[in-house]
Write a protein that holds these residues in place. Structure first.
Motif, short mmCIF file in Angstrom:
data_model
loop_
_atom_site.label_atom_id
_atom_site.label_comp_id
_atom_site.label_asym_id
_atom_site.label_seq_id
_atom_site.Cartn_x
_atom_site.Cartn_y
_atom_site.Cartn_z
N HIS A 50 -48.11 65.43 34.14
CA HIS A 50 -47.77 64.32 34.90
C HIS A 50 -46.60 63.41 34.32
CE1 HIS A 50 -50.83 65.62 37.80
NE2 HIS A 50 -51.68 65.44 36.76
N CYS A 51 -46.80 63.63 32.63
CA CYS A 51 -45.75 62.68 32.18
C CYS A 51 -45.23 63.38 31.01
CB CYS A 51 -47.01 61.49 31.74
SG CYS A 51 -46.13 60.36 30.55
N LEU A 52 -43.85 63.02 30.98
CA LEU A 52 -43.02 63.30 29.75
C LEU A 52 -42.47 62.25 29.18
CD1 LEU A 52 -41.41 65.60 28.18
CD2 LEU A 52 -39.48 65.49 30.06
N THR A 53 -42.82 62.18 27.65
CA THR A 53 -42.15 61.23 26.91
C THR A 53 -41.51 61.57 25.86
OG1 THR A 53 -44.08 59.86 27.36
CG2 THR A 53 -43.01 58.99 25.50
N ILE A 54 -40.29 61.04 25.83
CA ILE A 54 -39.26 61.61 24.60
C ILE A 54 -38.93 60.20 23.59
CG2 ILE A 54 -37.09 62.64 24.22
CD1 ILE A 54 -37.25 63.51 26.76
N HIS A 55 -38.96 60.41 22.65
CA HIS A 55 -38.63 59.48 21.63
C HIS A 55 -37.29 59.79 21.06
CE1 HIS A 55 -42.94 58.12 20.51
NE2 HIS A 55 -42.58 57.84 21.71
N LEU A 56 -36.19 58.68 21.04
CA LEU A 56 -34.99 58.85 20.28
C LEU A 56 -34.86 58.09 19.11
CD1 LEU A 56 -32.45 58.80 23.14
CD2 LEU A 56 -33.49 60.71 22.24
N SER A 57 -34.30 58.80 18.09
CA SER A 57 -34.15 57.71 16.84
C SER A 57 -32.91 58.03 16.07
CB SER A 57 -35.48 57.70 16.06
OG SER A 57 -35.73 58.95 15.58
N LEU A 87 -25.81 67.16 24.29
CA LEU A 87 -25.52 65.75 23.97
C LEU A 87 -25.56 65.87 22.47
CD1 LEU A 87 -27.90 63.67 26.38
CD2 LEU A 87 -25.53 64.09 26.93
N GLY A 88 -25.67 66.71 21.69
CA GLY A 88 -25.33 66.71 20.14
C GLY A 88 -26.67 66.04 19.73
N TYR A 89 -27.98 65.74 20.42
CA TYR A 89 -29.06 65.23 19.74
C TYR A 89 -29.71 66.40 18.92
CZ TYR A 89 -28.42 61.80 23.23
OH TYR A 89 -27.81 60.68 24.06
N ILE A 90 -30.19 66.25 17.73
CA ILE A 90 -31.11 67.32 17.09
C ILE A 90 -32.46 66.85 17.14
CG2 ILE A 90 -29.19 67.68 15.38
CD1 ILE A 90 -30.36 65.87 13.56
N LEU A 91 -33.32 68.04 17.17
CA LEU A 91 -34.79 68.11 17.07
C LEU A 91 -35.19 67.37 16.01
CD1 LEU A 91 -37.19 68.70 18.87
CD2 LEU A 91 -37.07 70.95 17.84
N HIS A 92 -36.15 66.47 15.87
CA HIS A 92 -36.90 65.73 14.91
C HIS A 92 -37.69 67.05 14.10
CE1 HIS A 92 -39.62 63.33 12.57
NE2 HIS A 92 -38.76 62.28 12.80
N ARG A 93 -37.71 66.78 12.69
CA ARG A 93 -38.25 67.76 11.98
C ARG A 93 -39.56 68.03 12.11
NH1 ARG A 93 -36.80 67.07 5.95
NH2 ARG A 93 -34.87 66.56 6.83
N ASN A 94 -40.29 66.93 12.46
CA ASN A 94 -41.86 66.89 12.66
C ASN A 94 -42.08 67.60 13.85
OD1 ASN A 94 -42.25 65.73 10.16
ND2 ASN A 94 -42.61 63.73 11.20
N ALA A 95 -41.32 67.44 14.83
CA ALA A 95 -41.41 68.28 16.07
C ALA A 95 -41.19 69.67 16.01
CB ALA A 95 -40.48 67.52 17.10
N VAL A 96 -40.36 70.06 15.29
CA VAL A 96 -40.19 71.46 15.27
C VAL A 96 -41.43 72.13 14.56
CG1 VAL A 96 -38.79 73.03 13.70
CG2 VAL A 96 -37.69 71.26 14.54
N GLY A 97 -41.91 71.48 13.47
CA GLY A 97 -43.49 72.09 12.95
C GLY A 97 -44.39 72.21 14.04
#
Length: 104
Positions: A50-57, A87-97
């Motif tokens: 029901h909910c999608l949350t994305i963090h950008l940093s 958009l040129g954003y990269i996946l956060h390393r912790n999220a890859v794991g």
């Protein structure tokens, strides 16, 4: 589906305060655009999540990185990855794991 994009603001820039303000404004603008324009087709979509949350940093080289918070279906995850990649954003390393761990 409710889509929320959160900008994780850096409070301790080693550079000048003016640069910190510019970089943080850039991140806030990127989060707003991602939520309102690039992922707008997900707002009316029905899904098990029901909910999608994305963090950008920022990473160490001031590239914008993203991470998907919570458990979302793989088609939604793929769509977000595709849009952020364009958009040129990269996946956060912790999220890859976390994603690799779910596949196995």
């Amino acid at each position: 589906m409710k889509v929320t994009v959160v900008a994780i603001i850096e409070v301790e820039f080693k550079q000048e305060p003016a640069l910190a303000r510019i970089m943080n404004n850039r991140l806030l603008t990127a989060a707003k655009e991602l939520q309102e324009f690039h992922l707008s087709n997900l707002h009316g979509r029905r899904s098990t999540a029901h909910c999608l949350t994305i963090h950008l940093s920022y990473n160490q080289k001031y590239k914008i990185r993203y991470s998907i918070i919570g458990d979302v279906p793989t088609d939604i995850e793929y769509l977000v990855s595709e849009r952020c990649g364009r958009l040129g954003y990269i996946l956060h390393r912790n999220a890859v794991g976390e994603q690799v761990g779910r596949l196995w």
